[in-house]
Scaffold this motif. Structure first.
Motif, PDB file in Angstrom:
ATOM      1  N   CYS A 139       0.810  -1.238   0.000  1.00  0.00           N
ATOM      2  CA  CYS A 139       0.000   0.000   0.000  1.00  0.00           C
ATOM      3  C   CYS A 139       0.839   1.283   0.000  1.00  0.00           C
ATOM      4  N   THR A 140       1.945   1.311   0.744  1.00  0.00           N
ATOM      5  CA  THR A 140       2.736   2.548   0.796  1.00  0.00           C
ATOM      6  C   THR A 140       3.374   2.873  -0.568  1.00  0.00           C
ATOM      7  N   PRO A 141       3.965   1.888  -1.258  1.00  0.00           N
ATOM      8  CA  PRO A 141       4.462   2.187  -2.613  1.00  0.00           C
ATOM      9  C   PRO A 141       3.354   2.700  -3.538  1.00  0.00           C
ATOM     10  N   GLY A 164      16.362   2.541  -0.522  1.00  0.00           N
ATOM     11  CA  GLY A 164      15.748   1.456   0.252  1.00  0.00           C
ATOM     12  C   GLY A 164      15.275   0.360  -0.683  1.00  0.00           C
ATOM     13  N   ARG A 165      15.368  -0.909  -0.216  1.00  0.00           N
ATOM     14  CA  ARG A 165      15.001  -2.037  -1.078  1.00  0.00           C
ATOM     15  C   ARG A 165      14.153  -3.068  -0.341  1.00  0.00           C
ATOM     16  N   SER A 166      13.433  -2.624   0.717  1.00  0.00           N
ATOM     17  CA  SER A 166      12.624  -3.586   1.474  1.00  0.00           C
ATOM     18  C   SER A 166      11.436  -4.056   0.641  1.00  0.00           C
ATOM     19  N   ASN A 167      10.845  -5.191   1.055  1.00  0.00           N
ATOM     20  CA  ASN A 167       9.656  -5.697   0.363  1.00  0.00           C
ATOM     21  C   ASN A 167       8.426  -4.837   0.625  1.00  0.00           C
ATOM     22  N   HIS A 188      20.849   1.179  -1.469  1.00  0.00           N
ATOM     23  CA  HIS A 188      20.680   0.502  -0.181  1.00  0.00           C
ATOM     24  C   HIS A 188      21.890   0.779   0.693  1.00  0.00           C
ATOM     25  N   SER A 189      21.988   0.067   1.805  1.00  0.00           N
ATOM     26  CA  SER A 189      23.025   0.426   2.780  1.00  0.00           C
ATOM     27  C   SER A 189      24.448   0.148   2.269  1.00  0.00           C
ATOM     28  N   HIS A 190      24.589  -0.598   1.189  1.00  0.00           N
ATOM     29  CA  HIS A 190      25.935  -0.865   0.648  1.00  0.00           C
ATOM     30  C   HIS A 190      26.282   0.068  -0.521  1.00  0.00           C
ATOM     31  N   MET A 208      14.373   4.841   3.810  1.00  0.00           N
ATOM     32  CA  MET A 208      15.485   4.197   4.517  1.00  0.00           C
ATOM     33  C   MET A 208      15.202   4.026   6.001  1.00  0.00           C
ATOM     34  N   GLY A 209      14.335   4.878   6.554  1.00  0.00           N
ATOM     35  CA  GLY A 209      14.166   4.883   8.003  1.00  0.00           C
ATOM     36  C   GLY A 209      15.356   5.526   8.684  1.00  0.00           C
ATOM     37  N   ARG A 210      15.948   6.534   8.026  1.00  0.00           N
ATOM     38  CA  ARG A 210      17.100   7.289   8.586  1.00  0.00           C
ATOM     39  C   ARG A 210      16.723   8.762   8.613  1.00  0.00           C
ATOM     40  N   PRO A 211      16.535   9.318   9.819  1.00  0.00           N
ATOM     41  CA  PRO A 211      16.006  10.686   9.916  1.00  0.00           C
ATOM     42  C   PRO A 211      16.836  11.737   9.176  1.00  0.00           C
ATOM     43  N   GLY A 229       9.900   8.022   4.818  1.00  0.00           N
ATOM     44  CA  GLY A 229      10.404   7.765   6.169  1.00  0.00           C
ATOM     45  C   GLY A 229       9.497   8.318   7.262  1.00  0.00           C
ATOM     46  N   ILE A 230       9.376   7.519   8.321  1.00  0.00           N
ATOM     47  CA  ILE A 230       8.678   7.988   9.531  1.00  0.00           C
ATOM     48  C   ILE A 230       9.615   7.689  10.691  1.00  0.00           C
ATOM     49  N   ASN A 231      10.171   8.735  11.283  1.00  0.00           N
ATOM     50  CA  ASN A 231      11.135   8.556  12.381  1.00  0.00           C
ATOM     51  C   ASN A 231      10.739   9.456  13.539  1.00  0.00           C
ATOM     52  N   VAL A 263      -1.725   8.917   2.654  1.00  0.00           N
ATOM     53  CA  VAL A 263      -2.377   8.294   1.493  1.00  0.00           C
ATOM     54  C   VAL A 263      -2.418   6.771   1.644  1.00  0.00           C
ATOM     55  N   THR A 264      -1.564   6.242   2.527  1.00  0.00           N
ATOM     56  CA  THR A 264      -1.453   4.785   2.655  1.00  0.00           C
ATOM     57  C   THR A 264      -2.793   4.144   3.036  1.00  0.00           C
ATOM     58  N   THR A 265      -3.518   4.770   3.971  1.00  0.00           N
ATOM     59  CA  THR A 265      -4.798   4.190   4.399  1.00  0.00           C
ATOM     60  C   THR A 265      -5.791   4.097   3.233  1.00  0.00           C
TER      61      THR A 265
HETATM   62  P1  NAP Z   1      13.542  -1.305   6.332  1.00  0.00           P
HETATM   63  O1  NAP Z   1      12.950  -2.635   6.097  1.00  0.00           O
HETATM   64  O2  NAP Z   1      14.380  -1.074   7.545  1.00  0.00           O
HETATM   65  O3  NAP Z   1      14.417  -0.951   5.030  1.00  0.00           O
HETATM   66  C1  NAP Z   1      15.244   0.162   4.982  1.00  0.00           C
HETATM   67  C2  NAP Z   1      15.991   0.162   3.672  1.00  0.00           C
HETATM   68  O4  NAP Z   1      16.831   1.313   3.616  1.00  0.00           O
HETATM   69  C3  NAP Z   1      16.902  -1.064   3.476  1.00  0.00           C
HETATM   70  O5  NAP Z   1      16.799  -1.526   2.147  1.00  0.00           O
HETATM   71  C4  NAP Z   1      18.297  -0.509   3.756  1.00  0.00           C
HETATM   72  O6  NAP Z   1      19.335  -1.149   3.016  1.00  0.00           O
HETATM   73  C5  NAP Z   1      18.157   0.919   3.274  1.00  0.00           C
HETATM   74  N1  NAP Z   1      19.101   1.805   3.930  1.00  0.00           N
HETATM   75  C6  NAP Z   1      19.364   1.911   5.263  1.00  0.00           C
HETATM   76  N2  NAP Z   1      20.314   2.840   5.472  1.00  0.00           N
HETATM   77  C7  NAP Z   1      20.659   3.321   4.259  1.00  0.00           C
HETATM   78  C8  NAP Z   1      21.594   4.294   3.828  1.00  0.00           C
HETATM   79  N3  NAP Z   1      22.358   4.969   4.691  1.00  0.00           N
HETATM   80  N4  NAP Z   1      21.686   4.536   2.507  1.00  0.00           N
HETATM   81  C9  NAP Z   1      20.921   3.886   1.616  1.00  0.00           C
HETATM   82  N5  NAP Z   1      19.999   2.955   1.974  1.00  0.00           N
HETATM   83  C10 NAP Z   1      19.894   2.676   3.277  1.00  0.00           C
HETATM   84  O7  NAP Z   1      12.437  -0.174   6.361  1.00  0.00           O
HETATM   85  P2  NAP Z   1      11.020  -0.100   5.566  1.00  0.00           P
HETATM   86  O8  NAP Z   1      10.028  -0.972   6.219  1.00  0.00           O
HETATM   87  O9  NAP Z   1      11.279  -0.222   4.101  1.00  0.00           O
HETATM   88  O10 NAP Z   1      10.621   1.410   5.895  1.00  0.00           O
HETATM   89  C11 NAP Z   1      11.416   2.507   5.480  1.00  0.00           C
HETATM   90  C12 NAP Z   1      10.891   3.770   6.134  1.00  0.00           C
HETATM   91  O11 NAP Z   1       9.554   3.988   5.689  1.00  0.00           O
HETATM   92  C13 NAP Z   1      10.794   3.716   7.667  1.00  0.00           C
HETATM   93  O12 NAP Z   1      11.061   5.005   8.182  1.00  0.00           O
HETATM   94  C14 NAP Z   1       9.339   3.372   7.932  1.00  0.00           C
HETATM   95  O13 NAP Z   1       8.891   3.846   9.185  1.00  0.00           O
HETATM   96  C15 NAP Z   1       8.678   4.103   6.798  1.00  0.00           C
HETATM   97  N6  NAP Z   1       7.365   3.571   6.407  1.00  0.00           N
HETATM   98  C16 NAP Z   1       6.394   4.475   6.141  1.00  0.00           C
HETATM   99  C17 NAP Z   1       5.139   4.053   5.741  1.00  0.00           C
HETATM  100  C18 NAP Z   1       4.098   5.083   5.410  1.00  0.00           C
HETATM  101  O14 NAP Z   1       2.914   4.779   5.323  1.00  0.00           O
HETATM  102  N7  NAP Z   1       4.494   6.341   5.175  1.00  0.00           N
HETATM  103  C19 NAP Z   1       4.872   2.690   5.614  1.00  0.00           C
HETATM  104  C20 NAP Z   1       5.906   1.774   5.835  1.00  0.00           C
HETATM  105  C21 NAP Z   1       7.151   2.227   6.228  1.00  0.00           C
HETATM  106  P3  NAP Z   1      19.711  -2.713   3.206  1.00  0.00           P
HETATM  107  O15 NAP Z   1      18.666  -3.458   2.403  1.00  0.00           O
HETATM  108  O16 NAP Z   1      21.059  -2.830   2.620  1.00  0.00           O
HETATM  109  O17 NAP Z   1      19.636  -3.000   4.669  1.00  0.00           O
END
Ligand code: NAP
Length: 279
Positions: A139-141, A164-167, A188-190, A208-211, A229-231, A263-265
């Motif tokens: 939903c967020t994407p 960021g590359r999370s599922n 991503h982090s690398h 990324m989840g990095r403020p 991001g939400i931090n 918008v996610t909801t």
């Molecule tokens: P996550 O699973 O922790 O994934 C974070 C991603 O960021 C990973 O792919 C990580 O790389 C990458 N990353 C971390 N540090 C980095 C850096 N310095 N440079 C480049 N990439 C970096 O988090 P998530 O679930 O995807 O969520 C990400 C953010 O979105 C969070 O703040 C979360 O609270 C927010 N969020 C918001 C909503 C919304 O409705 N707005 C919904 C879901 C999540 P690696 O894969 O290498 O570890």
């Protein structure tokens, strides 16, 4: 100063569209019904359950709340998911995460019928997304894409960079942008020398989840910046983007709060409606 891409405004426009789709469904004699699976009593899950019940009620969508105790075994939960999968009255399933520690969360998610998978997190749903097929996607994407659409920003031919590359966020948003004919780079982090890559982005998605990590020097003048991001920092909610300085360089930017999260909801509701349309 950058244009503010307002999530609340986008969500309000979507609400009208979604209510129209619901009305059309009902005229066709179809009705979505959401099952919410709540295992245990984690406070955020209980709160999110109540929030989603209220949101669904706002659209007149019936919700069946399935509450299971904290000590539920994995076998019991899988049994309940199987029942909901087979129940023709239930069109969509939303399972609160995380699950209690005795349950393998991934196995539980995988047990959900991909045609009822509101969060779009089963391997089947993510596979459909990667393969360019129809399905229920995270939903967020989709909220990111809805904001672009609402403001008439067409990714076709643009250079997009996703941090960021999370599922849940980064991976699927990259897929959706590619579907919309953007040329996409996923970091991503690398990733080395992030700024040299982000500076090439016409559309920059920070997940990324990095403020406040994305600073003005990382942004191409005029770029569209979507901050997922939400931090929590010192009791305040901030995004992954240093909003004040970036908004002096970018062409458009989503605020946090009041941006993508708002918008996610609406996208969750859209998935619930889609399950009934496809049923
Ligand atoms: P996550 O699973 O922790 O994934 C974070 C991603 O960021 C990973 O792919 C990580 O790389 C990458 N990353 C971390 N540090 C980095 C850096 N310095 N440079 C480049 N990439 C970096 O988090 P998530 O679930 O995807 O969520 C990400 C953010 O979105 C969070 O703040 C979360 O609270 C927010 N969020 C918001 C909503 C919304 O409705 N707005 C919904 C879901 C999540 P690696 O894969 O290498 O570890």
């Amino acid at each position: 100063m950058a244009r503010i891409l307002d999530g609340k405004e986008t969500a309000a426009a979507l609400e009208t569209e979604l209510k129209g789709r619901l009305e059309a469904l009902r005229k066709a004699g179809k009705e979505p019904q959401l099952a919410i699976l709540l295992v245990g009593n984690s406070k955020p899950s209980v709160m999110y359950t109540a929030f989603m019940q209220k949101q669904a009620a706002g659209y007149g969508i019936p919700v069946r709340l399935v509450k299971l105790p904290q000590e539920t075994t994995e076998a019991e939960l899988l049994g309940k998911i199987g029942e909901l999968n087979r129940d023709p009255g239930i069109t969509g399933i939303l399972m609160m995460m995380p699950l209690p520690p005795q349950i393998d969360g991934e196995r539980a998610v995988e047990a959900i019928d991909p045609d009822k998978d509101i969060d779009g997190l089963t391997t089947a749903s993510l596979g459909r997304l990667a393969a360019g097929k129809e399905g229920l996607f995270p939903c967020t994407p989709r909220a990111c894409m809805a904001i672009l659409r609402h403001y008439g920003i067409d990714p076709d031919g643009l250079r997009a960079v996703v941090l960021g590359r999370s599922n849940v966020v980064g991976g699927p948003v990259a897929q959706l942008l590619q579907r919309a004919n953007a040329t996409v780079t996923v970091c991503h982090s690398h990733t080395k020398d992030l700024a040299s890559i982000t500076r090439e982005a016409d559309i920059l998605v920070a997940a990324m989840g990095r403020p406040e990590t994305v600073t003005a020097d990382m942004v191409k003048p005029g770029a569209v910046v979507l901050d997922v991001g939400i931090n929590r920092v010192n009791g305040k909610t901030v995004g992954d983007v240093a909003y004040d300085e970036v908004s002096r360089v970018a062409g458009a930017v989503t605020p946090v709060p009041g941006g993508v999260g708002s918008v996610t909801t609406a996208m969750v509701i859209e998935s619930i409606i889609a399950t009934a349309e496809r049923a």
